[in-house]
Enzyme design. Structure first.
Site, short mmCIF file in Angstrom:
data_model
loop_
_atom_site.label_atom_id
_atom_site.label_comp_id
_atom_site.label_asym_id
_atom_site.label_seq_id
_atom_site.Cartn_x
_atom_site.Cartn_y
_atom_site.Cartn_z
N LYS A 58 0.85 -1.20 0.00
CA LYS A 58 0.00 0.00 0.00
C LYS A 58 0.88 1.24 0.00
O LYS A 58 2.03 1.20 0.47
CB LYS A 58 -0.90 0.00 1.24
CG LYS A 58 -0.13 -0.14 2.55
CD LYS A 58 -1.02 -0.52 3.70
CE LYS A 58 -0.20 -0.90 4.93
NZ LYS A 58 -1.03 -1.33 6.06
N GLU A 118 -11.38 -8.64 13.38
CA GLU A 118 -11.01 -7.24 13.14
C GLU A 118 -11.69 -6.30 14.13
O GLU A 118 -12.90 -6.41 14.37
CB GLU A 118 -11.37 -6.82 11.70
CG GLU A 118 -10.56 -7.53 10.64
CD GLU A 118 -10.82 -6.97 9.25
OE1 GLU A 118 -11.76 -6.17 9.10
OE2 GLU A 118 -10.08 -7.34 8.32
N TYR A 364 17.48 41.00 -5.90
CA TYR A 364 16.66 40.37 -6.95
C TYR A 364 15.99 41.42 -7.85
O TYR A 364 15.04 41.08 -8.55
CB TYR A 364 15.59 39.48 -6.32
CG TYR A 364 16.11 38.13 -5.90
CD1 TYR A 364 16.02 37.02 -6.74
CD2 TYR A 364 16.70 37.95 -4.66
CE1 TYR A 364 16.50 35.78 -6.36
CE2 TYR A 364 17.19 36.71 -4.26
CZ TYR A 364 17.09 35.63 -5.11
OH TYR A 364 17.56 34.40 -4.73
N ARG A 379 1.73 47.63 6.76
CA ARG A 379 2.28 47.19 8.05
C ARG A 379 2.13 48.29 9.07
O ARG A 379 2.03 49.47 8.74
CB ARG A 379 3.76 46.83 7.88
CG ARG A 379 4.37 46.05 9.05
CD ARG A 379 3.88 44.64 9.12
NE ARG A 379 4.77 43.81 9.95
CZ ARG A 379 4.45 43.37 11.16
NH1 ARG A 379 3.27 43.64 11.68
NH2 ARG A 379 5.30 42.62 11.85
N HIS A 780 -0.81 29.09 13.50
CA HIS A 780 -1.14 28.69 14.87
C HIS A 780 -1.29 27.18 14.96
O HIS A 780 -1.83 26.55 14.05
CB HIS A 780 -2.45 29.35 15.31
CG HIS A 780 -2.33 30.84 15.49
ND1 HIS A 780 -3.42 31.67 15.51
CD2 HIS A 780 -1.24 31.63 15.65
CE1 HIS A 780 -3.00 32.92 15.68
NE2 HIS A 780 -1.70 32.91 15.77
N GLY A 803 -27.49 34.31 15.85
CA GLY A 803 -27.87 35.69 16.15
C GLY A 803 -26.69 36.61 16.38
O GLY A 803 -26.89 37.79 16.71
N SER A 809 -16.91 39.02 5.30
CA SER A 809 -15.48 38.74 5.23
C SER A 809 -14.77 39.62 6.26
O SER A 809 -15.38 40.52 6.85
CB SER A 809 -14.92 39.06 3.83
OG SER A 809 -14.98 40.46 3.59
#
Length: 1121
Positions: A58, A118, A364, A379, A780, A803, A809
Site C-alpha cells: 500500500k 477485526e 533580486y 504594516r 497557529h 444571532g 469577510s
C-alpha cells in the site's frame, strides 16, 4: 504547529519498539519500504521473508481510506507486489480533491484472518483528556465510528486500567479476546502518552489465537515535544499531505525556524501561481489567505507562510530571498504580485525586518523587473514609519512598482488593490510619525491626575441591558450538542455548572485587572517591563503595575527602570518563593519563561494561592503539559492566558508585557482610557489590529485578550465572553475566532439560551482552508480543522444563525462593528464621553535614536571590526568570506592590524614570523618571569602578563627600533659604512645587530629561512639588502654581530609595507612609527609564554626560590661578618 502526521512506517516503528503489553504483538519490524530508488535484490536480502510469505502492499503517504480507494494490494507474492507497485509508482492519482503522485510504498506480511477478528481502536487528545474509541467491528467498512464506537475519556493525569477498558469498551467482545485486547489497549495508551502522540488510530486491529496484528495505522505526534522525546523519536520525518510536494525551500525555511527564536513558516501551494504573500503574524497570514481566496484568487495563490516573533534583519533577509527566488523562476503572462502584509506588531521592530526585505529586493531587482512583479505593502507597529519609508525608497531607486501603506489603511485593503478589485490611491494618507506622539511638549515631571476612573461609556442598570439579538428561524441550540458532545462531552448546562462549582482554589474572577493590579514578571524582559511602566504612567496609575521580577539565573538584585521622567528600582529575585513572600499584594504573573521551563515555573507559581491570573507567553509548549496546567488552574481557580500569546490589555488599568505595542500605538488606539467594546482573539498580532479597528469605529476598547494560538489555550473564548457579559462597563463584544476546535459553538449556544445578551460581533478566520485541495497547517498550532464542523465557514454560519453579527469577510469586520456601535449609541446604551488628552511620556534615548530624532557623539570609534549584524565583520570582510578565502592567521592579522587584504606571500611571511618568534627557551627574561609566576600558583593571565612586561628595548623590542634606525639611515642616503660609523660616534647600539650565541660561523637558521622566503617572494628587498650590507661590516669586527631575527623581521617588514602595493609611503611609515612591528613579537612570544605556563602546571612544579649559590651578596664592608 504541534500535531504533525507521521508515516505509517514511523508509527509502527515507535509501537514495535516501545509498547509494553502482555499481548503478543506479531510481525514486529516486518515491513519494507519501496521508492523509485529501491533495489529489489538488495531489499530481499535485507528482508528474506519477502520471498517466502504472502504480502500486502500500500502507499504510505498520509492517504485516508486506502482500502476503499483500491490502493491496497492483498495476498500477493513478491512478483505480484512488484507488478502492483510498477503499475502505480510515480503515477498521478486523485484522492478526494487532492491530486498527487504515488511514490512511497509499504510492504508487510499478509495476515490470514476472519472478519470477526477485526477491531477498531483510536486514541485522540481533547482539552479535558484523551478519548479512546473502540468498535468491535473494524476494517474497511467500519463506517461512522464517531457515532457507533464505544468511548472512554481518560482525564488529564489519570491512569488507565484494564478493568476500565474491559468495562467501558469491550462489552461486545468475546470473552476469550477481552484479556488480550484490554492489555493491548492499556499498553497502546501508555505508549501514546509516553511518546507524546496526539492521535493514534489502528484499523483494523486483528486479534487471533497467535496474538495481535497491527494492520493499518494513522498517527500524529506533538512535534513541540521533540526536546523531551528526541532519544526515542530519533530524527522524525514529517511527510507533506498527499497532493502537495515537499519542496527544498520549505525544508530550508523549516531549518531556519528551528534555529531561531522567531517563527518562520512556508508552504508552497502552487509554485506557478501569480499571487505571492510574505505576511507577518500567524493570524494575519490566515486573514490575507482568506481575503485572496474570497476575491477569487485561490487558483493563483502560490504560497502560505508567515514570519513573526521579532526575527532579525538577517533572518528576514533569508526568508525574503527564498520567496523572491521562487517568484522569479517562471514568468506569468499577467505578471505577478507580492503582498507584504501584516497586522500591527506588538514588539517586532518593523524597520529592522523591512531592511532585511529591502536587501533581498535589491539583490533580486533584475529578475523582479523581468518577471513584472508588483509589490504591495501594509504594516504597522514599532518603528513602522521608518520601515515603510525604506520600502518606498527602494521602489523608487530600483524602478520596481512598490505601493506602501500604513495603519491608516485597512489591513487587507492591499489584497483588493493587488487583484484589481479596488483602486490604488495615489497619495495614501499617512498617520502621524511616532515622534509626534511621544515627544514631550511640556515639562511636567509629576504623575498627571487621573483622566478617567470608570468605563468610557456610561454603564446601564440591569433593567436597561441590551436585549439579545434573536436567533434566526431554524436555528436549533440543541443541534449544537451533536457537535460539542462528541468532542468535549460538556454541554452549556454542564459548562454553567462547572463555572458555579469551581475547584478548591475558588471561583475564577470576573475582573482580572484593575488600576491597582500588581504583577510579577518571570524572566529578564526589561523592554516589556518598561513598556508596562510607560503604559501605567500614561494611564495615570498611582503606582507601577510591576512589583518585582523573577530570574533564577542571577542573584537577588535591583533593576533600573523609568517611571515617567524619574528612575525607579524594581527588585529581581532568584526564587519565586521569595518574590511571593515579599510582595503579598501581587495576584498576576506574566511568564516569559522558555518553552522548556514554562511548565515547571507555571506549576510552581500555582502553589501560591495569591496568584489569580497567569499569562504564559511562550510558544511551543507540548500540549500534554498545557493540559496539566489547565487542569491545575481549574482546580485552583486561576485564569490562564496563553500559552503562545502576547497577552491582553485593559485600557486605563493594566497591560501584559508587549501587548498593544509601543506608546505610539497605545496613544493612537486610545488604549490609555477605557471604551465600551471588549474583544477576545487567538492571535496576538490580530489583537493589536482589533485595537486599531475598534478605536477607529467606536469609542474604544474596554478590555482585550489574546488567548493564544495553541490547540488548548489556558482560557477559552467562552470564558472571556462570559466575563464580558457580566462586566457592566462592556456594552458590546467582538470575537475573532479561527479554524479548528469547536469553542465558537459555545458562544452560539450561550446566545441561544439567553446567557449572552450583549451584542456579539464575530468572525472566524481560515475560510480559505475549505478551498485548498490539500490540508494546510496554518501558523497557529490550533488552526487546523479535523472535521467539517471545525471549519471557519461552518462556524461563521452557525454564529450567524445563532444571532451573532457576522460580516461577509474580514474586510467588512470594521463596518459591522461600527454599525452595531452606532446602534448602541442611537438607543442610548452607550453615551460617548468627552476625550481627555493623555499625559506625555518622555521617549527613551535608544528609541529616539532609532527613529533618527537625535544624535550624540560616540565615545569610541572603531574601523576594524563590527559585531552588530548577523555576521562578524573584519575590516569590511564577513567572517564567512575569511574562511572561504582561506586567508589564515596572517590574513586576519592583515585585516585587523592594517585594514588591508594583504597578498598571499605577505600573509605567509607574517605567519612565519609568528612561528620563529614563538619561543626561545626558558632562560630569556620573559619566559623566566612567566615560569616563576606560574610556580607561584598564579593564573594564566597573570603569568602571561608578567612575561610580556619584560619586553622592551633590551628584550624583544628591537623590531620597531631596528626598522626605524635602518629606515632613517637608508632614506637619508647614508652608506652602510657611514651608518655604522655614525652609530659608533653617537655611542648607540645598532638595534637588531648582535646575538649572544649565534655568529657568522654559527648562523641562526630562523634568519636563513626568512631570508630565503623574502628573496623568493618579495617584489623588492632594498631595506633588507641595506641591513645585510651593514651586517658585513659589523661581523668583520666581531663574528657575533649578525643581523638577528628581531632586526631581520623589522627591516623585512618595512620592505613588505612599502612594496606590497597596499600602502602609500606615508601609511607604511606610520605603521612602523606606531609600534605595529613589536606587535609581531608580542603576539608570537605570547604563544611561547602560554606554553611555559602550561608546561609548569603539567609538571606540577612547586614555588620557585632562587638558590643562594647563584646570588653574589655584595654588602658594605662594615656590614660584613
Amino acid at each position: 504547529m504541534s500535531a504533525k502526521a507521521i508515516s505509517e512506517q514511523t508509527g509502527k516503528e515507535f509501537l514495535y519498539k516501545y509498547i509494553c503489553t502482555a499481548a503478543a504483538v506479531q510481525n514486529r519490524f516486518r515491513y519494507a519500504n519501496v521508492t523509485t530508488e529501491t533495489d529489489w535484490e538488495r531489499l530481499t536480502q535485507e528482508h528474506p521473508w519477502l520471498l517466502t510469505e504472502k504480502l500486502v502492499v500500500k502507499p504510505d503517504q498520509l492517504i485516508k481510506r486506502r482500502g476503499k480507494l483500491g490502493l491496497v494490494g492483498i495476498n500477493l507474492d513478491l512478483p505480484g507486489v512488484q507488478d502492483w507497485v510498477k503499475s502505480r509508482l510515480m503515477k498521478e492519482t486523485m484522492v478526494a480533491k487532492a491530486k498527487g503522485v504515488l511514490k512511497n510504498f509499504l510492504i508487510e506480511p499478509f495476515v490470514e484472518h476472519a472478519q470477526s477478528d477485526e477491531f477498531y481502536v483510536c486514541v485522540y487528545a481533547a482539552r479535558e483528556g484523551d478519548y479512546i474509541l473502540f468498535h468491535h467491528e473494524g476494517g474497511v467498512e467500519v463506517g461512522d465510528v464517531d457515532a457507533k464506537a464505544e468511548r472512554l475519556l481518560v482525564p488529564v493525569d489519570d491512569k488507565l486500567s484494564e478493568e476500565q477498558v474491559t468495562e467501558k469498551l469491550l462489552a461486545h467482545v468475546s470473552e476469550e479476546k477481552k484479556g488480550v485486547l484490554a492489555s493491548f489497549i492499556v499498553g497502546l495508551f501508555n505508549l501514546y502518552e509516553d511518546l507524546y502522540f496526539t492521535y493514534l488510530e489502528i484499523n483494523p486491529l486483528v486479534v487471533t489465537g497467535d496474538g495481535v496484528y497491527v494492520l493499518d495505522m494513522a498517527a500524529k505526534i506533538d512535534a513541540t515535544a521533540d526536546y523531551i522525546c528526541k532519544a526515542k523519536w530519533g530524527d522524525v520525518e514529517f511527510p507533506p499531505p498527499f497532493g502537495r510536494e515537499a519542496y527544498p525551500e520549505e525544508a530550508y525555511i523549516a531549518d531556519l525556524d528551528a534555529k531561531s527564536g522567531a517563527s518562520l513558516k512556508l508552504t508552497l501551494l502552487n509554485p506557478r501561481g501569480r499571487i505571492w504573500t510574505m505576511v507577518a503574524g500567524g493570524g494575519a497570514s490566515v486573514v490575507y489567505s482568506d481575503t485572496i481566496c474570497d476575491l477569487g484568487g485561490v487558483d493563483e495563490l502560490a504560497n502560505y507562510g508567515e514570519y513573526s516573533g521579532a526575527p532579525s534583519e538577517q533572518q528576514t533577509y533569508d526568508y525574503a530571498k527564498t520567496i523572491l527566488s521562487l517568484i522569479t523562476r517562471e514568468k506569468h503572462p499577467q505578471g505577478k504580485v507580492l503582498i507584504i502584509g501584516g497586522s500591527i506588531a506588538n514588539f517586532t521592530n518593523v524597520a529592522a525586518t523591512f531592511k532585511g526585505i529591502v536587501r533581498a529586493i535589491k539583490d533580486y531587482q533584475g529578475p523582479l523587473k523581468e518577471h513584472e512583479v508588483t509589490i504591495f505593502v501594509r504594516r504597522g507597529g514599532p518603528n513602522y514609519q521608518e520601515g515603510l519609508r525604506v520600502m518606498g525608497e527602494v521602489g523608487k531607486t530600483t524602478g520596481i512598482p512598490i505601493h506602501v501603506f500604513g495603519t491608516e489603511t485597512h489591513m487587507t485593503a492591499i489584497v483588493g488593490m493587488a487583484m484589481g478589485h479596488r483602486p490604488i490611491p495615489n497619495q495614501p494618507p499617512m498617520d502621524a510619525h511616532t515622534a509626534n506622539f511621544l515627544l514631550n511638549a511640556g515639562c511636567n515631571a509629576v504623575t498627571p491626575a487621573n483622566t478617567r476612573t470608570a468605563s468610557f461609556s456610561e454603564p446601564k442598570s440591569a433593567g436597561e441591558a441590551t436585549p439579545p439579538k434573536k436567533p434566526k428561524a431554524g436555528f436549533q441550540a440543541d443541534s449544537l450538542l451533536s457537535i460539542l458532545l462528541p468532542l468535549k462531552n460538556l454541554g452549556m448546562a454542564n459548562y454553567k455548572e462547572a463555572q458555579a462549582c469551581p475547584g478548591p482554589g475558588g471561583a475564577k474572577a470576573t475582573t482580572l485587572f484593575s488600576r491597582h493590579t500588581k504583577s510579577i514578571v518571570w524572566g529578564m524582559q526589561t523592554r516589556a517591563v518598561q513598556g508596562m511602566l510607560d503604559f501605567d504612567y500614561v494611564c495615570s496609575r498611582d503606582e507601577p503595575s510591576v512589583a518585582a521580577m523573577v530570574y533564577p539565573f542571577t542573584g537577588d538584585h535591583k533593576q533600573k527602570f523609568y517611571w515617567g521622567h524619574k528612575e525607579i528600582l524594581v527588585p529581581v529575585y532568584k526564587s519565586m518563593d521569595d518574590a511571593m513572600k515579599k510582595h503579598s499584594d501581587v495576584d498576576v504573573l506574566i511568564s516569559f519563561a522558555s518553552l522548556r521551563s514554562a511548565f515547571d515555573s507555571t506549576m510552581e507559581t500555582m502553589q501560591h494561592p495569591q496568584i489569580r491570573t497567569i499569562a504564559i507567553i511562550a510558544e511551543g509548549i507540548p500540549e500534554a503539559q498545557t493540559r496539566k496546567i489547565i487542569k491545575t488552574a481549574d482546580e485552583k481557580g486561576v485564569t490562564i492566558i496563553g500559552p503562545a500569546t502576547v497577552g491582553g490589555i485593559k485600557p486605563g488599568c493594566f497591560k501584559i508585557g508587549n501587548t498593544g505595542g509601543m506608546l505610539d500605538n497605545i496613544l493612537a488606539s486610545k488604549l490609555y482610557r477605557p471604551g465600551s467594546v471588549a474583544y477576545v482573539s487567538r492571535s496576538g498580532g490580530m489583537s493589536n489590529e482589533l485595537n486599531n479597528i475598534i478605536s477607529r469605529t467606536t469609542d474604544g476598547v474596554y478590555e482585550g485578550v489574546a488567548i493564544g494560538g495553541d490547540r488548548y489555550p489556558g482560557s477559552t473564548f467562552m470564558d472571556h465572553v462570559l466575563r464580558y457579559q457580566d462586566t457592566p462597563g462592556v456594552q458590546m463584544i467582538v470575537v475573532l475566532g479561527e479554524i479548528g476546535g469547536t469553542e465558537e459553538y459555545r458562544i452560539c449556544q450561550g446566545i441561544g439560551e439567553g446567557r449572552i445578551t450583549k451584542p456579539v460581533v464575530c468572525w472566524c478566520i481560515g475560510t480559505c482552508a475549505t478551498m485548498f485541495t490539500s490540508e494546510v497547517q496554518f501558523g497557529h498550532a490550533g488552526a487546523c480543522a479535523n472535521q467539517a464542523s471545525e471549519t471557519a465557514v461552518a462556524k461563521n454560519q452557525a454564529l450567524r444563525d445563532a444571532g451573532a453579527y457576522v460580516p461577509k469577510s474580514f474586510d467588512e469586520l470594521g463596518d459591522v462593528i461600527k454599525t452595531v456601535y452606532d446602534g448602541l449609541v442611537a438607543n442610548g446604551t452607550i453615551v460617548p464621553a468627552q476625550e481627555v488628552p493623555p499625559p506625555t511620556v518622555p521617549m527613551d534615548y535608544s528609541w529616539a535614536r532609532e527613529l533618527g530624532l537625535i544624535r550624540k557623539p560616540a565615545s569610541f570609534m572603531t574601523s576594524i571590526c563590527d559585531e552588530r549584524g548577523q555576521e562578524l565583520i573584519y575590516a569590511g570582510m564577513p567572517i564567512t568570506e575569511v574562511f572561504k578565502e582561506e586567508m589564515g592567521l596572517g590574513g586576519v592579522l592583515g585585516l585587523l592590524w592594517f585594514q588591508r587584504r594583504l597578498p598571499r606571500y605577505a600573509c605567509q611571511f607574517i605567519e612565519m614570523c609568528l612561528m620563529v618568534t614563538a619561543d626561545h627557551g626558558p632562560a630569556v627574561s620573559g619566559a623566566h618571569n612567566t615560569i616563576v609566576c606560574a610556580r607561584a600558583g598564579k593564573d594564566l593571565i597573570s603569568c602571561l602578563t608578567s612575561g610580556l612586561l619584560t619586553i622592551g628595548d633590551r628584550f624583544g623590542g628591537a623590531l620597531d627600533a631596528a626598522a626605524k634606525q635602518f629606515s632613517k639611515a637608508f632614506d637619508s642616503g647614508m652608506l652602510p659604512m657611514e651608518f655604522v660609523n655614525k652609530m659608533k660616534k653617537d655611542g648607540k647600539l645598532i638595534m637588531g645587530i648582535g646575538h649572544r650565541v649565534k655568529s657568522i660561523n654559527n648562523p641562526d637558521m630562523r634568519v636563513q629561512i626568512l631570508k630565503d622566503f623574502v628573496k623568493q617572494n618579495f617584489p623588492a628587498s632594498q631595506m633588507l639588502d641595506y641591513a645585510l650590507n651593514v651586517e658585513k661590516i659589523t661581523t668583520s669586527k666581531k663574528p657575533n654581530l649578525i643581523l638577528n631575527v628581531d632586526g631581520f623581521i623589522g627591516v623585512a617588514f618595512v620592505d613588505l609595507l612599502r612594496t606590497c602595493g597596499g600602502f602609500t609611503r606615508d601609511e607604511a611609515d606610520e605603521f612602523v612609527e606606531i609600534g605595529s612591528l613589536n606587535g609581531i613579537f608580542v603576539l608570537g612570544r605570547s604563544m611561547g609564554f602560554i606554553g611555559h605556563y602550561l608546561d609548569q602546571k603539567r609538571l606540577k612544579q612547586g614555588l620557585y626560590r632562587h638558590p643562594w649559590d647563584d646570588i653574589s651578596y655584595v654588602l658594605p664592608e662594615h656590614m660584613s661578618m
